[in-house]
Motif scaffolding. Structure first.
Motif, mmCIF file in Angstrom:
data_model
loop_
_atom_site.group_PDB
_atom_site.id
_atom_site.type_symbol
_atom_site.label_atom_id
_atom_site.label_comp_id
_atom_site.label_asym_id
_atom_site.label_seq_id
_atom_site.Cartn_x
_atom_site.Cartn_y
_atom_site.Cartn_z
ATOM 1 N N TYR A 104 -23.618 25.967 7.010
ATOM 2 C CA TYR A 104 -24.462 25.777 5.831
ATOM 3 C C TYR A 104 -24.989 24.353 5.704
ATOM 4 O O TYR A 104 -25.820 24.056 4.866
ATOM 5 C CB TYR A 104 -23.672 26.159 4.571
ATOM 6 C CG TYR A 104 -23.563 27.665 4.374
ATOM 7 C CD1 TYR A 104 -23.980 28.557 5.356
ATOM 8 C CD2 TYR A 104 -23.042 28.190 3.196
ATOM 9 C CE1 TYR A 104 -23.879 29.919 5.181
ATOM 10 C CE2 TYR A 104 -22.934 29.557 3.002
ATOM 11 C CZ TYR A 104 -23.354 30.418 4.002
ATOM 12 O OH TYR A 104 -23.255 31.776 3.805
ATOM 13 N N THR A 106 -23.691 21.500 4.651
ATOM 14 C CA THR A 106 -23.448 20.874 3.341
ATOM 15 C C THR A 106 -23.072 19.400 3.462
ATOM 16 O O THR A 106 -22.941 18.723 2.445
ATOM 17 C CB THR A 106 -22.304 21.600 2.613
ATOM 18 O OG1 THR A 106 -21.104 21.468 3.389
ATOM 19 C CG2 THR A 106 -22.634 23.077 2.424
ATOM 20 N N THR A 153 -27.029 34.889 6.340
ATOM 21 C CA THR A 153 -26.483 34.411 5.074
ATOM 22 C C THR A 153 -26.515 32.883 5.054
ATOM 23 O O THR A 153 -26.293 32.230 6.063
ATOM 24 C CB THR A 153 -25.045 34.912 4.859
ATOM 25 O OG1 THR A 153 -24.266 34.621 6.020
ATOM 26 C CG2 THR A 153 -25.025 36.407 4.615
ATOM 27 N N ASP A 155 -26.643 29.236 1.989
ATOM 28 C CA ASP A 155 -26.636 28.831 0.583
ATOM 29 C C ASP A 155 -27.830 27.916 0.333
ATOM 30 O O ASP A 155 -28.733 27.794 1.167
ATOM 31 C CB ASP A 155 -25.302 28.188 0.188
ATOM 32 C CG ASP A 155 -25.077 26.823 0.796
ATOM 33 O OD1 ASP A 155 -25.976 26.332 1.525
ATOM 34 O OD2 ASP A 155 -24.008 26.238 0.567
ATOM 35 N N GLU A 156 -27.837 27.247 -0.825
ATOM 36 C CA GLU A 156 -29.047 26.528 -1.248
ATOM 37 C C GLU A 156 -29.356 25.297 -0.402
ATOM 38 O O GLU A 156 -30.508 24.819 -0.394
ATOM 39 C CB GLU A 156 -28.936 26.118 -2.723
ATOM 40 C CG GLU A 156 -27.869 25.088 -3.049
ATOM 41 C CD GLU A 156 -26.513 25.709 -3.338
ATOM 42 O OE1 GLU A 156 -25.670 25.015 -3.923
ATOM 43 O OE2 GLU A 156 -26.302 26.887 -2.982
ATOM 44 N N SER A 178 -28.944 37.942 -3.471
ATOM 45 C CA SER A 178 -27.915 37.040 -3.986
ATOM 46 C C SER A 178 -26.581 37.790 -4.007
ATOM 47 O O SER A 178 -26.481 38.858 -4.607
ATOM 48 C CB SER A 178 -28.262 36.579 -5.402
ATOM 49 O OG SER A 178 -29.487 35.873 -5.413
ATOM 50 N N GLY A 194 -20.969 26.768 -8.662
ATOM 51 C CA GLY A 194 -21.598 27.699 -7.740
ATOM 52 C C GLY A 194 -20.666 28.836 -7.378
ATOM 53 O O GLY A 194 -19.456 28.687 -7.350
ATOM 54 N N GLU A 197 -24.057 33.192 -2.572
ATOM 55 C CA GLU A 197 -24.751 32.857 -1.329
ATOM 56 C C GLU A 197 -25.923 33.821 -1.207
ATOM 57 O O GLU A 197 -26.033 34.798 -1.973
ATOM 58 C CB GLU A 197 -23.820 32.982 -0.128
ATOM 59 C CG GLU A 197 -23.292 34.384 0.097
ATOM 60 C CD GLU A 197 -22.286 34.446 1.250
ATOM 61 O OE1 GLU A 197 -22.048 33.403 1.878
ATOM 62 O OE2 GLU A 197 -21.762 35.538 1.497
ATOM 63 N N TYR A 198 -26.780 33.570 -0.260
ATOM 64 C CA TYR A 198 -27.980 34.393 -0.100
ATOM 65 C C TYR A 198 -27.949 35.105 1.254
ATOM 66 O O TYR A 198 -27.583 34.507 2.272
ATOM 67 C CB TYR A 198 -29.243 33.532 -0.193
ATOM 68 C CG TYR A 198 -29.325 32.740 -1.470
ATOM 69 C CD1 TYR A 198 -29.780 33.321 -2.651
ATOM 70 C CD2 TYR A 198 -28.915 31.404 -1.510
ATOM 71 C CE1 TYR A 198 -29.828 32.599 -3.833
ATOM 72 C CE2 TYR A 198 -28.964 30.673 -2.678
ATOM 73 C CZ TYR A 198 -29.406 31.275 -3.837
ATOM 74 O OH TYR A 198 -29.440 30.562 -5.009
#
Length: 583
Positions: A104, A106, A153, A155-156, A178, A194, A197-198
């Motif tokens: 992801y 991050t 999948t 996340d932002e 979502s 949060g 996840e997408y």
């Protein structure tokens, strides 16, 4: 998405102004919006200029060899760019669904670029992530069937970068779902907790959603009237729609009578089916209407358990064959019923701890957290089940803890499907050896405990491969070495794994059902090969070593359409030239 190249200029004002003018001209010429990033060379990609990847089987890690013709699952240990390059030869246009869960990004040092962890202070962290993802998605889209689907999948942190990549690769975004994977929220954020996840679903075709409740309109061949596509389905006492289908496997296999799925089912006088012979019972074997011997869909112990609980889901049906009364076994196949899914998924089944972290600890029988942030197996089931046929192939090239393989096996258990998976992961921190492989092995074989309950085996089989390399320089020696090392890849490509003993080291033959693959390493042995296959009834895909592009067709003219000839390694190198020239 374009990679803009900026010229190196001296610090003179005139040269800088000229460069700015050039870039403005380029932008006007493109006249479009897009994702622009700084290209960062990646070592594993650059390596392919000098080394060609191949897949080599580690036979010691095979799980449940299975019956001839059973679907084969694959786990590949190695960098996913190298594995995808090899799969470009073995699986182009064969994959139904791709599911990936990439890093992801991050800033938590959860992935490496050129052997260095990418952290929050890295000024090029987004460019590196985009470079890494764009190359792999570009490779993987060629593996999809025309109407296949890809689910990623995220996340932002990189959602918009991912959407930019898909846009530049001309994909059609089906939905951005979502998924609430931690309903109570996480407290890492400064202002909001949060917990989602997408799942981004895309395609380059027009995939069909499995079991979607859209009525099909057909026309009767006799009366021409409109009929519903659902009229082939009946309803049982629980109002579940089903249809009766044959219980024997349709695909031909070698020596069916030696299989553990060749056994009698008995029709008793009261019309019930049993695996125990009783007085006046009728013995039924898996033989089709043509008189061909087949095998049953399940092993005997599984059918015994099922008949004990669901005897009304099986029946015997009488038919006549050349004035002889025969019986066939039918079982209920329930229709998958699905309303159009929402783009917001919430429920306990998506909890990443309960069905991810905790579940892995139970499967591996350890208290240690061997893998950070595994996916809920239920969430992955729901993602891949939307577009994956019950006999389809799902690919995950960020396999991590192996959740996609586990999810595929769970779906097969539910509907007696024949789905196959291909998992690709590196062995960073021994993830493949200590988590991915043992997890798949344990769920296939069962025996571990959850809440003091022994979990039954999900079944299935696995072949384990590692990436290896051959020098890319096109010398005669390297061509011969590539041919020798490509044997396992050819078996994967042709889906033939059972080797037939030949006592000749210059050619090898592999089989599955009535399908054969042959590799001839020395053209001087063509006559010996032809003599050997005379006694084998079936067609052969023959790969023959050639320093050029000669398949030696004249040598095989007398065999007609019994053989299909392909020169190697040229056919492999041709794919690699295309793959690596487009990187």
């Amino acid at each position: 998405m374009k990679k803009n190249k900026i010229k190196c200029v001296n610090n003179s004002t005139e040269e800088l102004l000229d460069e700015i003018a050039r870039l403005k001209k380029e932008l006007k010429k493109k006249n479009k919006y897009g994702l622009v990033w700084e290209e960062k060379k990646e070592d594993v990609v650059e390596m392919c200029k000098e080394k060609l990847p191949v897949l080599i089987e580690d036979k010691s890690k095979a799980i449940n060899e299975g019956e001839d013709g059973d679907p084969v699952n694959i786990l590949i240990e190695g960098d996913n760019y190298h594995a995808l390059s090899a799969l470009s030869y073995t699986h182009e246009g064969k994959i139904d669904v791709i599911y990936i869960d990439p890093p992801y990004n991050t800033g938590a040092k959860d992935w490496k670029y050129n052997n260095d962890y990418v952290d929050s202070e890295d000024a090029f962290k987004h460019s590196k992530w985009i470079c890494m993802m764009e190359k792999r998605i570009k490779l993987s889209k060629k593996l999809l069937k025309k109407n296949g689907a890809l689910c990623c999948t995220i996340d932002e942190y990189e959602l918009f970068s991912l959407l930019g990549i898909f846009n530049e690769l001309n994909s059609n975004i089906l939905s951005i779902v979502s998924i609430v994977n931690k309903a109570e929220g996480r407290n890492q954020k400064k202002y909001f907790t949060g917990g989602i996840e997408y799942a981004v679903f895309v395609t380059w075709g027009s995939p069909e959603m499995r079991g979607l409740q859209v009525e099909e309109i057909n026309f009767c061949d006799v009366c021409g009237k409109k009929i519903s596509g659902k009229e082939q389905f009946k309803k049982d006492s629980k109002s579940k729609e089903f249809k009766w289908v044959g219980f024997h496997r349709r695909n031909p296999i070698q020596n069916p009578t030696s299989s553990n799925r060749w056994y009698p089912i008995y029709l008793n006088e009261n019309g019930e089916l049993s695996l125990d012979e009783r007085e006046n019972s009728i013995e039924i074997f898996p033989i089709n209407k043509k008189g061909d011997k087949k095998i049953w869909g399940w092993k005997k112990d599984r059918l015994a358990k099922f008949l004990n609980k669901h005897k009304n889901d099986f029946k015997a049906e009488k038919y006549d064959l050349k004035d002889e009364v025969r019986y066939k076994i039918l079982h209920k196949r329930y229709e998958v019923q699905r309303n159009k899914p929402k783009s917001y998924w919430i429920g306990s089944r998506y909890n990443a701890y309960s069905y991810g972290t905790k579940l892995i600890k139970e499967i591996l029988e350890t208290a240690d957290t061997l893998f950070e942030f595994p996916k809920s197996v239920k969430a992955v089931e729901d993602c891949i089940d939307l577009f994956l046929p019950d006999d389809g192939i799902v690919l995950d090239f960020f396999a991590g803890s192996g959740t996609t393989g586990h999810a595929s096996l769970e779906l097969n258990k539910k509907d007696d499907g024949a789905r196959r998976f291909i998992l690709v992961t590196n062995n960073e921190n021994n993830i493949c050896q200590n988590v991915t492989y043992p997890r798949i092995k344990n769920v296939m074989e069962g025996g571990y405990k959850i809440k003091n309950e022994i979990i039954e085996a999900l079944g299935g089989n696995l072949k384990f491969y590692k990436t290896d390399f051959v020098d890319a320089k096109q010398t005669d020696k390297n061509k011969k070495l590539l041919t020798e090392k490509a044997t396992d890849m050819l078996c994967i490509k042709e889906d033939t794994y059972k080797e037939i003993k030949t006592k000749n080291k210059h050619f090898r033959i592999f089989a599955s059902r009535n399908k054969y693959t042959a590799i001839i390493y020395d053209y001087m042995e063509i006559d010996a090969f032809k003599e050997f296959i005379k006694k084998i009834d079936g067609k052969f895909n023959v790969y023959i070593f050639s320093l050029g592009d000669d398949a030696f067709e004249e040598e095989f003219e007398d065999l007609g359409n019994k053989v299909k000839l392909t020169p190697i390694p040229e056919s492999i190198m041709r794919v690699y030239r295309r793959v690596f020239s487009n990187k």
